[in-house]
Design a protein around this motif. Structure first.
Motif, mmCIF file in Angstrom:
data_model
loop_
_atom_site.group_PDB
_atom_site.id
_atom_site.type_symbol
_atom_site.label_atom_id
_atom_site.label_comp_id
_atom_site.label_asym_id
_atom_site.label_seq_id
_atom_site.Cartn_x
_atom_site.Cartn_y
_atom_site.Cartn_z
ATOM 1 N N LEU A 1 -42.718 -29.040 -6.388
ATOM 2 C CA LEU A 1 -42.513 -29.542 -5.029
ATOM 3 C C LEU A 1 -43.342 -30.789 -4.769
ATOM 4 C CD1 LEU A 1 -42.435 -26.353 -2.797
ATOM 5 C CD2 LEU A 1 -40.690 -28.133 -2.840
ATOM 6 N N ALA A 2 -44.619 -30.740 -5.141
ATOM 7 C CA ALA A 2 -45.494 -31.889 -4.901
ATOM 8 C C ALA A 2 -44.987 -33.119 -5.650
ATOM 9 C CB ALA A 2 -46.931 -31.552 -5.320
ATOM 10 N N ASP A 3 -44.541 -32.927 -6.892
ATOM 11 C CA ASP A 3 -44.040 -34.064 -7.653
ATOM 12 C C ASP A 3 -42.726 -34.587 -7.083
ATOM 13 O OD1 ASP A 3 -46.200 -34.079 -9.400
ATOM 14 O OD2 ASP A 3 -45.256 -32.659 -10.784
ATOM 15 N N ALA A 4 -41.910 -33.699 -6.525
ATOM 16 C CA ALA A 4 -40.670 -34.145 -5.890
ATOM 17 C C ALA A 4 -40.963 -34.899 -4.598
ATOM 18 C CB ALA A 4 -39.760 -32.950 -5.608
ATOM 19 N N VAL A 5 -41.869 -34.353 -3.789
ATOM 20 C CA VAL A 5 -42.206 -34.972 -2.497
ATOM 21 C C VAL A 5 -42.818 -36.355 -2.706
ATOM 22 C CG1 VAL A 5 -43.795 -34.772 -0.528
ATOM 23 C CG2 VAL A 5 -42.402 -32.811 -1.226
ATOM 24 N N ALA A 6 -43.548 -36.530 -3.790
ATOM 25 C CA ALA A 6 -44.182 -37.832 -4.056
ATOM 26 C C ALA A 6 -43.160 -38.950 -4.142
ATOM 27 C CB ALA A 6 -45.000 -37.762 -5.343
ATOM 28 N N GLY A 7 -41.931 -38.629 -4.512
ATOM 29 C CA GLY A 7 -40.911 -39.659 -4.642
ATOM 30 C C GLY A 7 -39.967 -39.761 -3.473
ATOM 31 N N LEU A 8 -40.201 -38.981 -2.407
ATOM 32 C CA LEU A 8 -39.313 -38.989 -1.240
ATOM 33 C C LEU A 8 -39.955 -39.763 -0.103
ATOM 34 C CD1 LEU A 8 -38.147 -35.250 -1.330
ATOM 35 C CD2 LEU A 8 -36.892 -37.255 -2.141
ATOM 36 N N ARG A 9 -39.180 -40.533 0.600
ATOM 37 C CA ARG A 9 -39.698 -41.397 1.667
ATOM 38 C C ARG A 9 -39.204 -41.005 3.054
ATOM 39 N NH1 ARG A 9 -42.502 -41.906 -1.789
ATOM 40 N NH2 ARG A 9 -43.083 -43.742 -3.054
ATOM 41 N N GLU A 10 -38.339 -40.019 3.149
ATOM 42 C CA GLU A 10 -37.814 -39.596 4.438
ATOM 43 C C GLU A 10 -38.244 -38.167 4.742
ATOM 44 O OE1 GLU A 10 -33.626 -40.173 4.570
ATOM 45 O OE2 GLU A 10 -33.731 -42.314 4.108
ATOM 46 N N ALA A 11 -38.403 -37.871 6.028
ATOM 47 C CA ALA A 11 -38.959 -36.584 6.437
ATOM 48 C C ALA A 11 -37.994 -35.423 6.212
ATOM 49 C CB ALA A 11 -39.368 -36.642 7.912
#
Length: 344
Positions: free
Chosen positions: A168-178
């Motif tokens: 999850l943390a690695d996925a969230v690191a690449g996401l820019r929208e809430a």
């Protein structure tokens, strides 16, 4: 012997097996494929193609989703030491097939069955987690993610995958929208994949909580986690035949200061249950508040039982037995001080 000499020549017919349609140069060499033969087979129009540096696809068409994942892992895996067999044998069956590499990020979440994660066929990149000291570059569709503390992988569909909080943390690191972040975090908790505390710990370690769209999603995650934990507590009381408590009350001495809030309270037995929802930064300070409140209540003769969301999910019967034991022991204790319980 030159570097082109095969280590142990073997027939190639068995390489058409599904699990052997993606192999490294070293593995092909171990199967008897010389450098010249490999070059001939992977030239334009040939029966094979190079998928990634030193990783080859043993058919001319596009790779399947599974082949892309296996290719990414083969590219990132540590090469075996000289003289060590590259194909597992009975003697070496314990050796992991992709040492030092595991899938993470969105690809890992898709393998875990997250509906909020995109299908493998639509992923532009496949994230692979390796130790920080590895000298390895992202290439092609493979994106290398380095970590100082690499967790032990889980095995999903036969592939090594990072645990859900790390993925999850690695996925969230690449996401820019809430919104995508919120959907992933909510599904992680609502789907029973992990507890909020574990997710927040990984997001904190990755220094992602300073991003406003991540911080907002975490607030929603913590609220979701508390709601789910409270639901489990309600079901535990009902399904294991515990007497009905007073739910979500503030305790205080008559005419005195507040003693703190508890999630369930049995006034006749003077037993309180408190959900331990610590997470993220300030954990020591939160635990200090828990301990102070527990000490105040126990000085008044009230037994406080701490339950974590993880224990409620994983060992409900055991937690019900803990609460039942505390209720049954009430008759053997000195009477507790009278306290007032007010709805929160």
């Amino acid at each position: 012997m030159t570097h082109n000499t095969p280590l142990s020549p073997r027939p190639l017919g068995h390489l058409h097996d599904t699990h052997h349609r993606v192999l490294t140069t070293a593995q092909l060499r171990a199967h008897g494929v010389t450098a010249a033969e490999l070059s001939a087979r992977t030239r334009p129009g040939g029966p094979w193609r190079q998928l990634l540096p030193h990783v080859h696809l043993l058919h001319p068409g596009p790779p399947t989703s599974e082949e892309r994942l296996r290719g990414a892992l083969l590219y990132a895996a540590r090469e075996p030491a000289p003289g060590v067999p590259v194909q597992p044998t009975a003697r070496h069956a314990h050796r992991p097939p992709y040492p030092g590499a595991m899938l993470t990020g969105l690809a890992a979440l898709t393998l875990y069955g997250f509906r909020a994660a995109p299908p493998l066929t639509s992923l532009e990149h496949v994230d692979v987690l390796v130790p920080r000291q590895r000298r390895l570059r992202s290439t092609g569709y493979v994106r290398i993610v380095r970590g100082a503390d690499v967790p032990a992988p889980r095995t999903v569909t036969g592939l090594p995958v990072a645990p859900v909080p790390r993925a999850l943390a690695d996925a969230v690191a690449g996401l820019r929208e809430a919104e995508p972040v919120r959907r992933l975090l909510t599904e992680a908790v609502r789907g029973g994949h992990c507890e909020p505390a574990a997710v927040v710990e990984e997001l904190t370690r990755a220094k992602l909580l300073g991003r406003p769209h991540v911080a907002g999603a975490v607030d929603a995650l913590v609220a979701e986690g508390r709601s789910i934990a409270e639901g489990r507590l309600y079901r535990m009381v009902r399904e294991y035949g515990l007497p009905d408590p007073l739910w979500n009350v503030d305790l205080r001495l008559p005419g005195g200061p507040p003693l703190g809030a508890v999630d369930a309270y049995w006034p006749n037995e003077a037993v309180a249950v408190e959900l331990d929802m610590r997470h993220g930064d300030g954990e020591d300070a939160v635990w200090s508040r828990y301990a102070d409140r527990r000490e105040r209540l126990e000085r008044l003769g009230i037994t406080v039982v701490h339950l974590t969301p993880a224990k409620l999910r994983e060992s409900t019967a055991q937690q019900a037995a803990v609460v039942r034991t505390a209720l049954m022991a009430a008759g053997d204790r000195e009477p507790a001080a009278y306290v007032v319980a007010l709805p929160r």
